[in-house]
Design a protein around this motif. Structure first.
Motif, mmCIF file in Angstrom:
data_model
loop_
_atom_site.group_PDB
_atom_site.id
_atom_site.type_symbol
_atom_site.label_atom_id
_atom_site.label_comp_id
_atom_site.label_asym_id
_atom_site.label_seq_id
_atom_site.Cartn_x
_atom_site.Cartn_y
_atom_site.Cartn_z
ATOM 1 N N SER A 43 0.827 -1.216 0.000
ATOM 2 C CA SER A 43 0.000 0.000 0.000
ATOM 3 C C SER A 43 0.855 1.259 0.000
ATOM 4 N N TRP A 44 2.110 1.127 0.395
ATOM 5 C CA TRP A 44 3.058 2.240 0.509
ATOM 6 C C TRP A 44 3.817 2.489 -0.798
ATOM 7 N N CYS A 45 3.608 1.636 -1.792
ATOM 8 C CA CYS A 45 4.436 1.608 -3.008
ATOM 9 C C CYS A 45 3.764 2.366 -4.140
ATOM 10 N N LYS A 98 -3.872 -1.307 6.846
ATOM 11 C CA LYS A 98 -3.471 -0.595 5.627
ATOM 12 C C LYS A 98 -3.721 -1.447 4.386
ATOM 13 N N HIS A 132 5.169 -5.934 3.643
ATOM 14 C CA HIS A 132 5.539 -4.847 4.555
ATOM 15 C C HIS A 132 4.335 -3.959 4.871
ATOM 16 N N ASP A 133 3.182 -4.588 5.059
ATOM 17 C CA ASP A 133 1.938 -3.875 5.342
ATOM 18 C C ASP A 133 1.315 -4.385 6.624
#
Length: 274
Positions: free
Chosen positions: A173-175, A209, A204-205
């Protein structure tokens, strides 16, 4: 490292032409840094090849269509200096792997030599970056099986999907690049959903998120959350960058994988599901 590679592959070539001059000078740039300055006669074969090459991409704004047109041109014009020039519009290492080997020795050592050498260096850097993934994901061999909890709280095993094509999408979700890739993945999924399953593997979530991103971006395929210990599927597949995609055949063997510019998505996979 990933960002450096993609920057290298987005080099811009600026061509300046004056109809009043017998000679034409054009500057090859890497970003804002000039790589080379070349002067040629405007009646020369090279100049005509550059003009023809420019016409290939003129007016094309859709990046995948532009990439495909360039690759097709280069493959059919391996002895043209214009082919090397056109490759400066490409992104996505698969394009360079297709185009670089076909170029003739004359082109490699000719007026575009410094630009050709630049592409070779970028390919070497990309190959070094993805070497761990290449060791873990081998085309033609069986994909490593795994089982992770899906978005509904049930366990989902890759092996349970035998008999259909499966696309693994390692994302987060951060990408930002992952988010930009969704339209391409959605189009691919809609085109082939009668014989294809997609598993989004969020890495890495947190659960919160992850759930929110799936809903916000309306992702219609299967979803699992990657672990970080014994069930770390990203490590199992040697993932070094996001997004990374792996296409698996109905018999469980790897057909293709990529960790690259999302805008070249269709160039990797569209011709593998006929």
């Amino acid at each position: 490292m990933k960002r450096i590679i993609l920057t290298l592959l987005s080099a811009v070539v600026t061509l300046t032409v004056s109809a009043q001059q017998a000679d034409t000078t054009f500057v090859v740039y890497y970003g804002y840094q000039p790589i080379d300055t070349i002067t040629i006669c405007k009646t020369s074969k090279t100049f005509l090849q550059l003009q023809e090459a420019e016409s290939v991409v003129k007016g094309i704004t859709d990046e995948p269509i532009k990439h495909r047109a360039i690759v097709e041109y280069v493959l059919s014009h391996p002895d043209s200096d214009g082919s090397v020039y056109l490759m400066s519009y490409l992104s996505g290492m698969i394009n360079f792997r297709k185009c670089l080997p076909v170029l003739t020795e004359r082109v490699r050592q000719g007026v575009m030599k410094r630009l050709y050498d630049f592409f070779i260096a970028a390919k070497a850097e990309s190959d070094a970056f993805t070497s761990i993934t290449a060791k873990a994901i081998k085309i033609g061999e069986e994909a490593a099986d795994f089982a992770l909890e899906d978005i509904n709280g049930k366990m989902l095993a890759l092996s349970s999907l035998r008999g259909k094509y499966v696309m693994l999408d390692f994302w987060g979700s951060w990408c930002g690049a992952c988010i930009r890739s969704f339209p391409h993945l959605k189009a691919f999924y809609e085109q082939h959903r009668d014989k294809l399953e997609v598993i989004g593997i969020a890495c890495h979530d947190t659960k919160e998120k992850w759930h929110a991103a799936v809903q916000r971006h309306k992702l219609p395929w299967l979803h699992v959350l990657n672990g970080e210990r014994t069930d770390d599927v990203a490590t199992l597949y040697g993932v070094q960058g996001y997004p990374t995609y792996v296409l698996i055949a109905p018999d469980g063997k790897v057909l293709q994988w990529m960790s690259d510019d999302p805008e070249t998505f269709d160039l990797y996979f569209d011709n593998l599901l006929f």
